[in-house]
Design a protein around this motif. Structure first.
Motif, PDB file in Angstrom:
ATOM      1  N   PRO A 155     -65.631  25.731  30.170  1.00 30.41           N
ATOM      2  CA  PRO A 155     -66.277  24.518  29.668  1.00 30.41           C
ATOM      3  C   PRO A 155     -65.896  24.280  28.204  1.00 30.41           C
ATOM      4  CG  PRO A 155     -67.836  25.822  30.924  1.00 30.41           C
ATOM      5  CD  PRO A 155     -66.582  26.644  30.816  1.00 30.41           C
ATOM      6  N   GLY A 156     -65.651  23.018  27.876  1.00 32.40           N
ATOM      7  CA  GLY A 156     -65.292  22.684  26.495  1.00 32.40           C
ATOM      8  C   GLY A 156     -63.801  22.773  26.221  1.00 32.40           C
ATOM      9  N   VAL A 157     -63.008  23.092  27.239  1.00 37.13           N
ATOM     10  CA  VAL A 157     -61.556  23.198  27.052  1.00 37.13           C
ATOM     11  C   VAL A 157     -60.871  22.087  27.858  1.00 37.13           C
ATOM     12  CG1 VAL A 157     -59.526  24.681  27.407  1.00 37.13           C
ATOM     13  CG2 VAL A 157     -61.694  25.682  26.649  1.00 37.13           C
ATOM     14  N   PHE A 158     -59.855  21.471  27.252  1.00 41.53           N
ATOM     15  CA  PHE A 158     -59.085  20.404  27.897  1.00 41.53           C
ATOM     16  C   PHE A 158     -58.554  20.880  29.255  1.00 41.53           C
ATOM     17  CE2 PHE A 158     -55.006  18.182  28.546  1.00 41.53           C
ATOM     18  CZ  PHE A 158     -55.376  16.871  28.368  1.00 41.53           C
ATOM     19  N   VAL A 159     -58.746  20.054  30.276  1.00 40.35           N
ATOM     20  CA  VAL A 159     -58.289  20.398  31.629  1.00 40.35           C
ATOM     21  C   VAL A 159     -56.838  19.935  31.799  1.00 40.35           C
ATOM     22  CG1 VAL A 159     -58.657  19.970  34.090  1.00 40.35           C
ATOM     23  CG2 VAL A 159     -60.630  20.176  32.561  1.00 40.35           C
ATOM     24  N   PRO A 160     -55.915  20.842  32.159  1.00 42.17           N
ATOM     25  CA  PRO A 160     -54.516  20.413  32.299  1.00 42.17           C
ATOM     26  C   PRO A 160     -54.371  19.296  33.327  1.00 42.17           C
ATOM     27  CG  PRO A 160     -54.784  22.739  32.922  1.00 42.17           C
ATOM     28  CD  PRO A 160     -56.108  22.265  32.443  1.00 42.17           C
ATOM     29  N   ARG A 161     -53.532  18.316  33.011  1.00 38.74           N
ATOM     30  CA  ARG A 161     -53.336  17.163  33.886  1.00 38.74           C
ATOM     31  C   ARG A 161     -52.077  17.345  34.732  1.00 38.74           C
ATOM     32  NH1 ARG A 161     -57.658  16.387  31.052  1.00 38.74           N
ATOM     33  NH2 ARG A 161     -58.053  14.376  30.057  1.00 38.74           N
ATOM     34  N   LEU A 162     -52.135  16.734  35.925  1.00 42.31           N
ATOM     35  CA  LEU A 162     -50.968  16.775  36.814  1.00 42.31           C
ATOM     36  C   LEU A 162     -49.732  16.188  36.117  1.00 42.31           C
ATOM     37  CD1 LEU A 162     -49.880  17.366  39.643  1.00 42.31           C
ATOM     38  CD2 LEU A 162     -50.642  15.079  40.340  1.00 42.31           C
ATOM     39  N   ARG A 163     -49.918  15.111  35.327  1.00 42.43           N
ATOM     40  CA  ARG A 163     -48.743  14.463  34.720  1.00 42.43           C
ATOM     41  C   ARG A 163     -47.990  15.392  33.775  1.00 42.43           C
ATOM     42  NH1 ARG A 163     -52.557  11.313  32.177  1.00 42.43           N
ATOM     43  NH2 ARG A 163     -52.044   9.565  33.516  1.00 42.43           N
ATOM     44  N   THR A 164     -48.694  16.389  33.255  1.00 39.45           N
ATOM     45  CA  THR A 164     -48.050  17.295  32.303  1.00 39.45           C
ATOM     46  C   THR A 164     -47.058  18.233  32.994  1.00 39.45           C
ATOM     47  OG1 THR A 164     -49.968  17.029  30.866  1.00 39.45           O
ATOM     48  CG2 THR A 164     -48.564  18.913  30.408  1.00 39.45           C
ATOM     49  N   GLU A 165     -47.114  18.287  34.331  1.00 36.92           N
ATOM     50  CA  GLU A 165     -46.088  19.060  35.044  1.00 36.92           C
ATOM     51  C   GLU A 165     -44.698  18.469  34.777  1.00 36.92           C
ATOM     52  OE1 GLU A 165     -47.022  19.705  39.146  1.00 36.92           O
ATOM     53  OE2 GLU A 165     -48.878  20.777  38.693  1.00 36.92           O
ATOM     54  N   PHE A 166     -44.645  17.153  34.525  1.00 42.24           N
ATOM     55  CA  PHE A 166     -43.354  16.530  34.208  1.00 42.24           C
ATOM     56  C   PHE A 166     -42.817  17.040  32.859  1.00 42.24           C
ATOM     57  CE2 PHE A 166     -40.934  12.804  32.455  1.00 42.24           C
ATOM     58  CZ  PHE A 166     -39.833  12.944  33.284  1.00 42.24           C
ATOM     59  N   LEU A 167     -43.709  17.236  31.911  1.00 42.71           N
ATOM     60  CA  LEU A 167     -43.296  17.795  30.615  1.00 42.71           C
ATOM     61  C   LEU A 167     -42.681  19.183  30.816  1.00 42.71           C
ATOM     62  CD1 LEU A 167     -43.365  17.591  27.468  1.00 42.71           C
ATOM     63  CD2 LEU A 167     -45.717  18.423  27.558  1.00 42.71           C
ATOM     64  N   VAL A 168     -43.276  19.964  31.721  1.00 42.84           N
ATOM     65  CA  VAL A 168     -42.746  21.306  32.006  1.00 42.84           C
ATOM     66  C   VAL A 168     -41.356  21.200  32.658  1.00 42.84           C
ATOM     67  CG1 VAL A 168     -43.103  23.447  33.302  1.00 42.84           C
ATOM     68  CG2 VAL A 168     -45.041  22.335  32.181  1.00 42.84           C
TER      69      VAL A 168
END
Ligand code: GLN
Length: 262
Positions: free
Chosen positions: A69-82
Motif C-alpha cells: 500500500p502506498g506504492v505506485f502499481v506497475p502499469r501494463l503499458r510500461t512493459e513497452f518501455l522494458v
C-alpha cells in the motif's frame, strides 16, 4: 457472505463496482489463508483499494512483484518501455532505473537478462522497501534521482531508464480514484506541463551515461514533443517510439560518441 465461496465473493465485489469480479474473487480467495483475512481483503477492495495493494503483489511481464500500500502499481503499458530497453542493452550492461517504485522495470530486465547489472533509485522509503524485495538488497538506493548513486557509476551506465511521474498537475483530478487516493502524488505529479521531473533527469543523464549510452523515458503522446526538445538541448540524439495497443510512448535519447572512441 459464505467464506471462500467464489460466487458470493464475486457478487460482493460486483456490487461495489468491480468490473472483473470473478477474476478478482479467485485471486483474493487464493491469497487469504483464512476466512477472517478473506473478509478483510474483500472489504479493502470493496472500499476502493487497488487490487494489487490488497493482494500485496502485481503482475508485470509475467513476474509476480511485491507492491505494498502506498506504492505506485506497475502499469501494463510500461512493459513497452522494458521491450525498448532490452533492444538497446549490450551484453552484461549496466542499467539505472530512476523513480523505480517497486522496481518493476529492473526486475523485468533482470528476469530477461540475468547478465545485466541493475541499480534502482526511488525517493520514497516504501517504494525502496518493495524494490529491495523484488531486486534484492544492495542495488536499490533511497534518494532524489542520481543523488544517492555511487560515484563509480558516473559515465559508466549503458541505459538510464525512468517511468518518472509525468501527469500534468492540473490533470491529476481526472485520474482514476485508485491512483489519486492510493498512490503517492509524488509518483504521478509531473508539475505544470508534466515534464518537471523528466527535465531534471534529462539534464543530469549525460553525466552518468557512457558515450553511446541510452536514456529511455516513458511519456504521453502529447508530451513527447516537449521531451524531445529537452533531450536535444541536452545534446542527445533522439527517437520516439509508440505502441498503439498499450497506448505507450517512449522517448529514446542517445549520448553521442562510442565506448571505443569517446
Ligand atoms: N499515465 C500513467 C498512468 O498510467 C502515469 C504514470 C506516471 O506518471 N508515471 O497512470
Amino acid at each position: 457472505m459464505t467464506a471462500g465461496d467464489p460466487a458470493a465473493v464475486a457478487a460482493r465485489l460486483r456490487e461495489s463496482g468491480c468490473v472483473f469480479a470473478e477474476d478478482e474473487a479467485r485471486l483474493l480467495i487464493a491469497e487469504a489463508a483464512d476466512p477472517e483475512l478473506l473478509a478483510d481483503l474483500v472489504e479493502r477492495r470493496c472500499t476502493g483499494a487497488p487490487l494489487e495493494h490488497v493482494l500485496g503483489w502485481a503482475e508485470f511481464r509475467g513476474l509476480r512483484l511485491a507492491v505494498a500500500p502506498g506504492v505506485f502499481v506497475p502499469r501494463l503499458r510500461t512493459e513497452f518501455l522494458v521491450e525498448c530497453l532490452l533492444a538497446e542493452l549490450p551484453a552484461a550492461g549496466c542499467v539505472l532505473d530512476l523513480c523505480c517504485g517497486c522496481g518493476a522495470i529492473g526486475a523485468a530486465v533482470r528476469a530477461a537478462r540475468p547478465d545485466v547489472l541493475v541499480h534502482a533509485v526511488d525517493v520514497d522509503a516504501r517504494a525502496v522497501a518493495c524494490a529491495e524485495q523484488n531486486l534484492g538488497p544492495g542495488r536499490v538506493h533511497h534518494g532524489d534521482l542520481f543523488t544517492p548513486l555511487p560515484g563509480e557509476l558516473r559515465g559508466a551506465v549503458d541505459v538510464v531508464v525512468a517511468n518518472a511521474p509525468y501527469v500534468p498537475s492540473a490533470a491529476l483530478p481526472t485520474m482514476p480514484a485508485e491512483a489519486r487516493l492510493h498512490e503517492p502524488r509524488a509518483a504521478l505529479d509531473g508539475g505544470a506541463d508534466g515534464t518537471g521531473v523528466q527535465r531534471r533527469i534529462v539534464a543530469a543523464a549525460p553525466n552518468w551515461l557512457r558515450p553511446g549510452g541510452r536514456l529511455l523515458l516513458e511519456t504521453s503522446a502529447e508530451q513527447s514533443t516537449l521531451l524531445v526538445a529537452e533531450l536535444e538541448q541536452a545534446g542527445l540524439d533522439c527517437a520516439v517510439v509508440r505502441d498503439a495497443d498499450l497506448e505507450a510512448t517512449v522517448v529514446i535519447g542517445r549520448r553521442r560518441g562510442s565506448a571505443a572512441q569517446p
